[in-house]
Design a protein around this motif. Structure first.
Motif, PDB file in Angstrom:
ATOM      1  N   SER A  57       1.585  82.466 101.424  1.00 25.77           N
ATOM      2  CA  SER A  57       2.686  81.916 100.271  1.00 25.77           C
ATOM      3  C   SER A  57       1.984  82.112  99.382  1.00 25.77           C
ATOM      4  O   SER A  57       1.026  82.293  98.952  1.00 25.77           O
ATOM      5  N   VAL A  58       3.010  81.574  98.145  1.00 22.10           N
ATOM      6  CA  VAL A  58       2.474  81.624  97.501  1.00 22.10           C
ATOM      7  C   VAL A  58       2.449  80.316  96.049  1.00 22.10           C
ATOM      8  O   VAL A  58       3.437  79.376  96.111  1.00 22.10           O
ATOM      9  N   ARG A  59       1.710  80.038  95.011  1.00 25.75           N
ATOM     10  CA  ARG A  59       1.787  79.073  94.710  1.00 25.75           C
ATOM     11  C   ARG A  59       1.750  79.228  92.874  1.00 25.75           C
ATOM     12  O   ARG A  59       1.103  79.708  92.735  1.00 25.75           O
ATOM     13  N   GLY A  60       2.717  78.724  92.213  1.00 29.27           N
ATOM     14  CA  GLY A  60       2.833  79.440  91.059  1.00 29.27           C
ATOM     15  C   GLY A  60       3.714  80.089  90.710  1.00 29.27           C
ATOM     16  O   GLY A  60       5.074  79.842  91.213  1.00 29.27           O
ATOM     17  N   LEU A  61       4.311  80.339  89.154  1.00 28.65           N
ATOM     18  CA  LEU A  61       3.394  80.185  87.981  1.00 28.65           C
ATOM     19  C   LEU A  61       4.044  79.111  87.567  1.00 28.65           C
ATOM     20  O   LEU A  61       4.694  78.813  86.511  1.00 28.65           O
ATOM     21  N   HIS A  62       2.522  78.564  86.833  1.00 31.74           N
ATOM     22  CA  HIS A  62       2.763  77.374  86.332  1.00 31.74           C
ATOM     23  C   HIS A  62       1.193  76.842  84.961  1.00 31.74           C
ATOM     24  O   HIS A  62       0.407  77.571  84.818  1.00 31.74           O
ATOM     25  N   PHE A  63       2.271  76.191  84.278  1.00 28.49           N
ATOM     26  CA  PHE A  63       1.571  75.958  82.949  1.00 28.49           C
ATOM     27  C   PHE A  63       1.994  75.141  82.345  1.00 28.49           C
ATOM     28  O   PHE A  63       3.106  74.238  82.243  1.00 28.49           O
ATOM     29  N   GLN A  64       1.239  74.257  81.267  1.00 33.66           N
ATOM     30  CA  GLN A  64       1.764  73.109  80.563  1.00 33.66           C
ATOM     31  C   GLN A  64       1.597  73.810  79.178  1.00 33.66           C
ATOM     32  O   GLN A  64       0.380  73.651  78.363  1.00 33.66           O
ATOM     33  N   LEU A  82      -5.686  86.338  96.152  1.00 30.43           N
ATOM     34  CA  LEU A  82      -5.014  86.832  94.612  1.00 30.43           C
ATOM     35  C   LEU A  82      -5.149  86.267  93.628  1.00 30.43           C
ATOM     36  O   LEU A  82      -4.043  85.360  93.605  1.00 30.43           O
ATOM     37  N   ASP A  83      -5.300  85.526  92.915  1.00 32.71           N
ATOM     38  CA  ASP A  83      -5.299  84.629  91.594  1.00 32.71           C
ATOM     39  C   ASP A  83      -4.596  85.383  90.079  1.00 32.71           C
ATOM     40  O   ASP A  83      -5.376  86.383  90.080  1.00 32.71           O
ATOM     41  N   PHE A 121      -1.330  81.874  92.741  1.00 30.01           N
ATOM     42  CA  PHE A 121      -2.079  82.819  93.383  1.00 30.01           C
ATOM     43  C   PHE A 121      -1.119  82.843  94.851  1.00 30.01           C
ATOM     44  O   PHE A 121      -0.524  81.897  94.756  1.00 30.01           O
ATOM     45  N   GLN A 122      -1.443  83.370  95.430  1.00 27.84           N
ATOM     46  CA  GLN A 122      -1.240  83.710  96.597  1.00 27.84           C
ATOM     47  C   GLN A 122      -2.147  83.772  97.910  1.00 27.84           C
ATOM     48  O   GLN A 122      -3.488  84.840  97.646  1.00 27.84           O
ATOM     49  N   ALA A 123      -2.067  83.266  98.911  1.00 23.73           N
ATOM     50  CA  ALA A 123      -3.191  83.058  99.850  1.00 23.73           C
ATOM     51  C   ALA A 123      -2.833  83.964 100.965  1.00 23.73           C
ATOM     52  O   ALA A 123      -2.081  85.261 101.148  1.00 23.73           O
ATOM     53  N   LEU A 124      -3.994  85.058 100.491  1.00 23.38           N
ATOM     54  CA  LEU A 124      -4.126  86.430 101.288  1.00 23.38           C
ATOM     55  C   LEU A 124      -4.792  85.948 102.726  1.00 23.38           C
ATOM     56  O   LEU A 124      -5.180  86.390 103.728  1.00 23.38           O
ATOM     57  N   TRP A 157       2.507  91.325  94.302  1.00 23.44           N
ATOM     58  CA  TRP A 157       1.357  90.415  94.903  1.00 23.44           C
ATOM     59  C   TRP A 157       1.292  91.257  96.505  1.00 23.44           C
ATOM     60  O   TRP A 157       2.529  91.832  96.749  1.00 23.44           O
ATOM     61  N   PRO A 158       0.381  90.929  96.994  1.00 23.81           N
ATOM     62  CA  PRO A 158      -0.177  92.366  97.526  1.00 23.81           C
ATOM     63  C   PRO A 158       0.467  91.737  99.339  1.00 23.81           C
ATOM     64  O   PRO A 158       0.675  92.633 100.178  1.00 23.81           O
ATOM     65  N   LEU A 159       1.540  90.703  99.469  1.00 29.77           N
ATOM     66  CA  LEU A 159       1.808  90.384 100.787  1.00 29.77           C
ATOM     67  C   LEU A 159       3.236  90.061 100.383  1.00 29.77           C
ATOM     68  O   LEU A 159       3.417  89.631  99.945  1.00 29.77           O
ATOM     69  N   PRO A 160       3.391  90.080 101.616  1.00 34.32           N
ATOM     70  CA  PRO A 160       5.391  89.179 101.256  1.00 34.32           C
ATOM     71  C   PRO A 160       4.932  88.055 101.054  1.00 34.32           C
ATOM     72  O   PRO A 160       4.320  87.996 102.365  1.00 34.32           O
ATOM     73  N   VAL A 161       5.865  87.547 100.662  1.00 32.41           N
ATOM     74  CA  VAL A 161       6.125  85.656 100.708  1.00 32.41           C
ATOM     75  C   VAL A 161       6.544  85.382 101.237  1.00 32.41           C
ATOM     76  O   VAL A 161       7.626  85.548 102.239  1.00 32.41           O
ATOM     77  N   THR A 162       5.845  84.353 101.992  1.00 31.70           N
ATOM     78  CA  THR A 162       6.001  83.782 102.828  1.00 31.70           C
ATOM     79  C   THR A 162       7.148  82.330 103.176  1.00 31.70           C
ATOM     80  O   THR A 162       7.406  81.820 102.907  1.00 31.70           O
ATOM     81  N   GLN A 163       6.203  81.911 102.021  1.00 32.48           N
ATOM     82  CA  GLN A 163       6.108  80.521 101.345  1.00 32.48           C
ATOM     83  C   GLN A 163       6.371  80.107  99.639  1.00 32.48           C
ATOM     84  O   GLN A 163       4.800  80.674  99.603  1.00 32.48           O
ATOM     85  N   VAL A 164       7.669  79.097  99.663  1.00 35.75           N
ATOM     86  CA  VAL A 164       6.779  78.551  98.051  1.00 35.75           C
ATOM     87  C   VAL A 164       7.697  77.254  97.958  1.00 35.75           C
ATOM     88  O   VAL A 164       8.961  77.894  98.903  1.00 35.75           O
ATOM     89  N   SER A 165       7.492  76.743  96.831  1.00 32.38           N
ATOM     90  CA  SER A 165       7.840  75.412  96.756  1.00 32.38           C
ATOM     91  C   SER A 165       9.433  75.895  96.728  1.00 32.38           C
ATOM     92  O   SER A 165       9.643  76.966  95.605  1.00 32.38           O
TER      93      SER A 165
END
Length: 183
Positions: A57-64, A82-83, A121-124, A157-165
Motif C-alpha cells: 500500500s502507498v499513502r501520499g504524496l501529501h503536503f500543505q 519506505l518513507d 510512504f509504501q508499506a513493506l 517504489w520497491p514493491l508493486p503498488v497494491t492499494q492507494v486511496s
C-alpha cells in the motif's frame, strides 16, 4: 540523538539511542534540547498515528502550502516502510527530486521532513504504524497532493503498488503550471 543529512537539503535522518535489557527497549523520540541544533523552537501542535494494513500500500504524496506549511517528524512504530520525501521548494537545487529512507520498528531512526516537501510512504510489511509529529495543524484549505506514480518524479517504489486511496489515485500529475512551493 545523531542526525545525518541526505541528498536533499533539510531532509534529515535522526538516529536515536536504544537502551535495551531483558524487559525490552527504551527510545527517546523527541527532545527539545537535542533537536534545537536541528531546528530551534521546534513545536508540534498535532500528532497523528497511521495504520496501514497491507504490504504494498502507498499513502501520499501529501503536503500543505503556506501559510499552513508543515514540517514532519516521522517514526515507524510497527512494521517497515519506505518513507519518501519530494523537494517542492521553488528555486531549490534539488527541486522535484525525491529521497527514500527505510524506517522500521526495529531501527532506532526517524526522519525529519521540512516545510516545502511532499511526503508519502509504501508499506513493506503488513500492519504498519507510523507516528507523525506536525509543526502545523492540518488545514483542508491548504492541503495538496501529488500522484504517487507521477512519471516526472519516477519514484522507485520497491514493491508493486497494491492499494492507494481514491484521493491519492486521482491526485494531479505535475505539469508546466506547477510552480513548486515557497518554503
Amino acid at each position: 540523538m545523531k542526525w545525518h543529512g541526505t541528498p536533499l537539503s533539510g531532509l534529515t535522518v535522526i538516529e536515536t539511542d536504544t537502551v535495551a535489557d531483558a524487559r525490552g527497549r527504551f527510545v527517546r523520540v523527541f527532545c527539545d534540547a537535542e533537536l534545537a541544533a536541528l531546528r530551534p523552537g521546534l513545536h508540534f501542535p498535532q500528532i497523528n498515528l497511521s495504520t496501514t494494513f497491507a504490504r504494498g500500500s502507498v499513502r501520499g504524496l501529501h503536503f500543505q502550502r503556506p501559510p499552513a506549511a508543515e514540517a514532519k517528524l516521522i517514526r515507524c512504530l510497527s512494521g517497515r516502510v519506505l518513507d519518501v520525501a519530494v523537494d517542492l521548494r521553488r528555486g531549490s537545487p534539488t527541486y522535484l527530486r525525491w529521497h527514500g529512507v527505510e524506517l522500521s520498528a526495529e531501527q532506532p531512526r526517524q526522519v525529519f521532513i521540512p516545510e516545502g516537501f511532499a511526503h508519502g510512504f509504501q508499506a513493506l510489511t503488513d500492519d504498519v504504524q507510523l507516528l507523525y509529529l506536525h509543526t502545523a495543524a492540518w488545514n483542508r484549505d491548504y492541503e495538496n497532493r501529488l500522484r504517487y506514480d507521477d512519471p516526472r518524479l519516477a519514484i522507485d517504489w520497491p514493491l508493486p503498488v497494491t492499494q492507494v486511496s481514491e484521493l491519492d489515485r486521482h491526485a494531479p500529475l505535475l505539469d508546466d503550471q506547477f510552480e513548486g512551493v515557497e518554503a
